[in-house]
Design an enzyme around this catalytic site. Structure first.
Site, short mmCIF file in Angstrom:
data_model
loop_
_atom_site.label_atom_id
_atom_site.label_comp_id
_atom_site.label_asym_id
_atom_site.label_seq_id
_atom_site.Cartn_x
_atom_site.Cartn_y
_atom_site.Cartn_z
N GLU A 37 0.82 -1.21 0.00
CA GLU A 37 0.00 0.00 0.00
C GLU A 37 0.85 1.27 0.00
OE1 GLU A 37 -3.36 0.55 -0.33
OE2 GLU A 37 -3.26 -1.56 -0.92
N CYS A 199 -16.89 2.50 -20.28
CA CYS A 199 -18.21 2.51 -19.64
C CYS A 199 -19.08 1.31 -20.05
CB CYS A 199 -18.95 3.81 -19.99
SG CYS A 199 -18.12 5.29 -19.38
N CYS A 202 -18.59 -1.53 -17.64
CA CYS A 202 -18.62 -1.20 -16.22
C CYS A 202 -19.86 -1.79 -15.55
CB CYS A 202 -18.60 0.31 -16.03
SG CYS A 202 -18.66 0.81 -14.28
#
Length: 350
Positions: A37, A199, A202
């Site tokens: 991280e 998109c 998605c």
């Protein structure tokens, strides 16, 4: 779409398409997820993978980190950039040894106090390693939420961030939090990208306002492009066979604690330094200049090569300088431009 359905769509997508084979996703521990991280802050997964593998191979646990030196850590970090992250990891390891008996804490309030860790990073560490219920709000998650809910604002707006935290806290599932968080990050990095989002594939496209309006570029608003200042630096490369003289940088602004060639703000000052050191400036060679870009300015680097016949005593200083051996390199941290320069010389090493 209800909050439950939103999270279920993400989880279903993650189950079929999410990344599950990244190095830090195998045999997960608080320690390995923490390292990943920190490395992933402002850096792509593709860039992080080889560095993470090398880091864990050399420092498999907090004890090995504490048994090392900062130079050892910076050596493995060289080229990844944003070196404060490496320094924060080293500082954190020392704190963990002192305050937590060398065991990485599993409590949010303790983790968030460690250097370089904020609310999102602490939440990611606990949710991805232990599946604890902690939402995250990194850049990818912000972009998804702003497009889905039609929040046309700037990413760094404090009011908007406060609003986004309320939203993500309400839609993050109590169960499978880690998978949901990973799914959101994966969708943000591979589908809901900053430019030309995909998109059509998605899982949220049916009710996403940005998709319905076909105005994804308005979410979030684009910051006015800053004109970053240009700075100039002259590097003096002192070479003796396969050895190069490097100085440990003590400046606060860039490359602190990393080893670099002697650097100056102008050619005149650089040549004057050589003169003071009684190095024959008539023997210098000018090499090809190049530009190195930082997040807040660009640095135009000019190079002066000096080849010397013997290693001079006046160049020896305790701990602050070394003769870097290109054949058998020392474990020290090097800025990316220095690595680049040395790599070019390495072609001629036999």
């Amino acid at each position: 779409m209800t909050k439950y359905i939103f999270s279920q769509f993400i989880l279903n997508w993650y189950h079929k398409n999410g990344r599950k084979d990244l190095p830090w996703q195998k045999n997960k521990t608080l320690y390995t997820v923490w390292i990943s991280e920190i490395m992933l802050q402002q850096t792509t997964v593709k860039s992080v993978i080889p560095y993470f593998k090398k880091f864990i191979l050399n420092f498999p646990n907090i004890k090995s980190l504490n048994d090392s030196t900062l130079d050892d850590v910076l050596h493995l970090w060289s080229g990844l950039g944003y070196y404060n992250r490496a320094k924060n990891i080293y500082k954190s390891a020392q704190i963990i040894k002192k305050d937590f008996q060398g065991i990485f804490p599993d409590q949010f309030l303790k983790i968030i106090k460690l250097p370089g860790i904020g609310k999102t990073t602490a939440g990611a560490i606990l949710s991805l390693s232990l599946n604890f219920f902690y939402p995250i709000l990194d850049g990818n998650v912000k972009r998804i939420l702003m497009r889905y809910y039609g929040i046309s604002a700037f990413l760094k707006d404090k009011k908007t961030e406060k609003k986004l935290w309320k939203i993500i806290e309400s839609i993050t599932p109590i169960y499978n939090t880690g998978k949901f968080n990973q799914g959101m990050m994966d969708i943000g990095s591979s589908i809901c990208t900053p430019v030309k989002p995909k998109c059509k594939i998605c899982p949220l496209n049916k009710e996403c306002i940005a998709k319905i309006e076909e105005k994804w570029e308005q979410y979030p608003l684009k910051n006015i492009k800053k004109i970053y200042p240009k700075k100039t630096s002259w590097f003096i490369i002192i070479k003796h066979n396969n050895y190069f003289w490097l100085i440990k940088n003590t400046e606060e602004n860039i490359w602190k604690n990393l080893f670099c060639f002697p650097k100056f703000n102008s050619k005149k000052i650089a040549l004057k330094w050589l003169e003071n050191k009684k190095i024959n400036i008539n023997s210098h060679e000018k090499m090809t200049s190049f530009v190195h870009k930082f997040s807040h300015f660009s640095l135009h680097i000019h190079l002066i090569l000096i080849k010397i016949s013997c290693i001079s005593n006046f160049l020896q200083k305790k701990n602050s300088s070394i003769w870097y051996n290109l054949k058998n390199p020392q474990h020290i941290g090097l800025p990316q431009p220095v690595q680049k320069i040395l790599k070019n010389f390495k072609k001629d090493v036999f």
